[in-house]
Design a protein around this motif. Structure first.
Motif, PDB file in Angstrom:
ATOM      1  N   ILE A 129       0.893  -1.041  -0.018  1.00 39.73           N
ATOM      2  CA  ILE A 129       0.107  -0.115  -0.009  1.00 39.73           C
ATOM      3  C   ILE A 129       0.891   1.313   0.116  1.00 39.73           C
ATOM      4  O   ILE A 129       0.813   2.109  -0.900  1.00 39.73           O
ATOM      5  N   TYR A 132       2.034   2.000  -3.475  1.00 36.04           N
ATOM      6  CA  TYR A 132       1.021   2.526  -4.110  1.00 36.04           C
ATOM      7  C   TYR A 132       1.052   4.151  -3.861  1.00 36.04           C
ATOM      8  O   TYR A 132       0.818   4.920  -4.907  1.00 36.04           O
ATOM      9  N   LEU A 133       0.932   4.213  -2.681  1.00 37.69           N
ATOM     10  CA  LEU A 133       0.624   5.625  -2.223  1.00 37.69           C
ATOM     11  C   LEU A 133       2.037   6.577  -2.748  1.00 37.69           C
ATOM     12  O   LEU A 133       2.068   7.819  -2.675  1.00 37.69           O
ATOM     13  N   ARG A 136       1.068   7.823  -5.983  1.00 41.55           N
ATOM     14  CA  ARG A 136      -0.156   8.408  -5.947  1.00 41.55           C
ATOM     15  C   ARG A 136       0.195   9.999  -5.287  1.00 41.55           C
ATOM     16  O   ARG A 136      -0.421  10.856  -5.685  1.00 41.55           O
ATOM     17  N   GLY A 306      -5.403   8.834   1.232  1.00 41.97           N
ATOM     18  CA  GLY A 306      -5.976   7.598   0.422  1.00 41.97           C
ATOM     19  C   GLY A 306      -5.663   6.410   0.974  1.00 41.97           C
ATOM     20  O   GLY A 306      -6.187   5.316   0.284  1.00 41.97           O
ATOM     21  N   GLU A 310      -7.713   2.534   0.087  1.00 40.24           N
ATOM     22  CA  GLU A 310      -6.892   1.379  -0.241  1.00 40.24           C
ATOM     23  C   GLU A 310      -7.022   0.178   0.318  1.00 40.24           C
ATOM     24  O   GLU A 310      -7.124  -1.037  -0.180  1.00 40.24           O
ATOM     25  N   ARG A 313     -10.259  -1.472  -0.032  1.00 40.13           N
ATOM     26  CA  ARG A 313     -10.362  -2.100  -1.429  1.00 40.13           C
ATOM     27  C   ARG A 313      -9.635  -3.464  -1.552  1.00 40.13           C
ATOM     28  O   ARG A 313     -10.216  -4.360  -1.792  1.00 40.13           O
ATOM     29  N   ARG A 314      -8.470  -3.595  -0.804  1.00 44.21           N
ATOM     30  CA  ARG A 314      -7.647  -4.843  -0.774  1.00 44.21           C
ATOM     31  C   ARG A 314      -8.278  -5.950  -0.046  1.00 44.21           C
ATOM     32  O   ARG A 314      -8.465  -6.992  -0.371  1.00 44.21           O
TER      33      ARG A 314
END
Length: 368
Positions: A129, A132-133, A136, A306, A310, A313-314
């Motif tokens: 995560i 990903y961030l 992002r 966010g 996330e 969602r995962r």
């Protein structure tokens, strides 16, 4: 008049091969087709570049064309690629220049975050995560490829401190390691996540033997040692199931002081609490992971905006199951009592962290 494009191979520019019968005989037409097939194959094997040519077509486009952004000075500008934000580091001084360094930055004006992750506390899920961030939210993330030792020698401590203070902020550095103090920089802060001590111990015990779906393990011991249950290991007081293996979490927050290795003492716990209070923005719990991410997002929005969405969602997609340790056998009631007694100070820390997280949620106005 707009700009069109042609391919260029070696010394020969190719735009379009004539194929009409007025220009070639049948044999020449066949030859032209072969030549075109050869050139098409050649185009996939060679490095090609684009030459601009004038064209009457207003909207010339195609698979080999590249959009050009016009500039005031007449030079062509191409779209910028997204800046790389995730980096691996082998903990070598000679490779530091490959990392995003910004030594001219004031170390007290930008965030430098250390995630000194505790093994088997969901940190690989969290790392996915954070990667990903990083893209992002556009911060730098440096991930060490070295997993030990947890208790660092002096030269390694100096090297890691040098990197963290030289890295271009905002930056997140992650490694398995015990707490390091940064007395001269108020902007170097920590985050971490722990879990129920017995659950962590069970997960690590079986992970070393059987791994998970993403990382199958090659156990270095005998088959008898590999298939020994945790109950047998604790009752026989094997080295991996006694002593400092049962006071494993506290040193991640106590640090490198020799007193941090004391067993059956309140001193390491109190030192750990002091460091948590002074240096840790957030210390969360794996069994309250959504609340932990909500606190992270509120406390450090520049990096973790966010994060809560996330993780939710995962969890819905069940992406975290790939990290679940295989072949776990839960301890018996007798063994569980032994572990609770041996891990008394670990549970004192766990309860302290749980209460602190609850208070942080209240202070930040998080209602979950």
């Amino acid at each position: 008049m707009s700009i069109g494009y042609i391919k260029y191979y070696g010394e020969r520019p190719i735009n379009k091969l004539p194929t009409t019968s007025c220009c070639r005989s049948d044999s020449n037409t066949t030859s032209a087709k072969k030549e075109k097939l050869f050139l098409d194959k050649k185009s996939s094997d060679m490095n090609k570049f684009i030459l601009p040519i004038k064209s009457d077509s207003k909207n010339k486009s195609g698979p080999n064309s590249m959009p050009i952004i016009k500039s005031t000075n007449g030079r062509r500008k191409f779209p910028r690629r997204k800046k790389k934000r995730f980096f691996y580091w082998e903990e070598l001084k000679q490779t530091m220049h490959y990392l995003p360094l910004g030594s001219t930055f004031d170390t007290n004006t930008e965030e430098r975050i250390i995630f000194n992750r505790v093994p088997k506390c969901g940190s690989r899920t969290v790392l996915d995560i954070f990667k990903y961030l990083a893209n992002r939210n556009q911060y730098n993330m440096i991930s060490s490829t070295i997993y030990g030792p947890l208790h660092l020698p002096e030269n390694k401590k100096a090297l890691i401190k040098e990197l963290i203070l030289a890295a271009e902020p905002p930056v997140l550095f992650q490694r398995h390691m015990h707490f390091l103090s940064f007395p001269n920089s108020s902007r170097v802060r920590y985050i971490n996540i722990i879990r129920d001590p017995i659950d962590r111990f069970i997960s690590e015990y079986y992970f070393i033997r059987f791994g998970d779906d993403r990382n199958p393990m090659n156990f270095s011991g005998t088959d008898q040692e590999k298939y020994q249950t945790i109950n047998e290991c604790v009752l026989k007081r094997r080295p991996e199931c006694s002593g400092n293996r049962l006071q494993y979490i506290i040193p991640f927050f106590c640090g490198h002081n020799p007193q941090c290795s004391l067993l059956n003492s309140s001193i390491p716990l109190e030192m750990a609490k002091t460091n948590i209070q002074q240096s840790f923005v957030t210390l969360g719990l794996l069994d309250e992971i959504e609340d932990t991410f909500a606190v992270l997002e509120k406390a450090l929005p520049r990096l973790f905006q966010g994060a809560t969405a996330e993780i939710v969602r995962r969890q819905k997609q069940k992406k975290n199951k790939q990290f679940q340790t295989k072949s776990k056998v839960m301890p018996t009631e007798e063994v569980n009592k032994i572990l609770l007694k041996e891990m008394y100070w670990e549970y004192q820390l766990y309860d302290y962290v749980k209460e602190r997280l609850k208070n942080q949620k209240k202070t930040l106005g998080i209602k979950r």
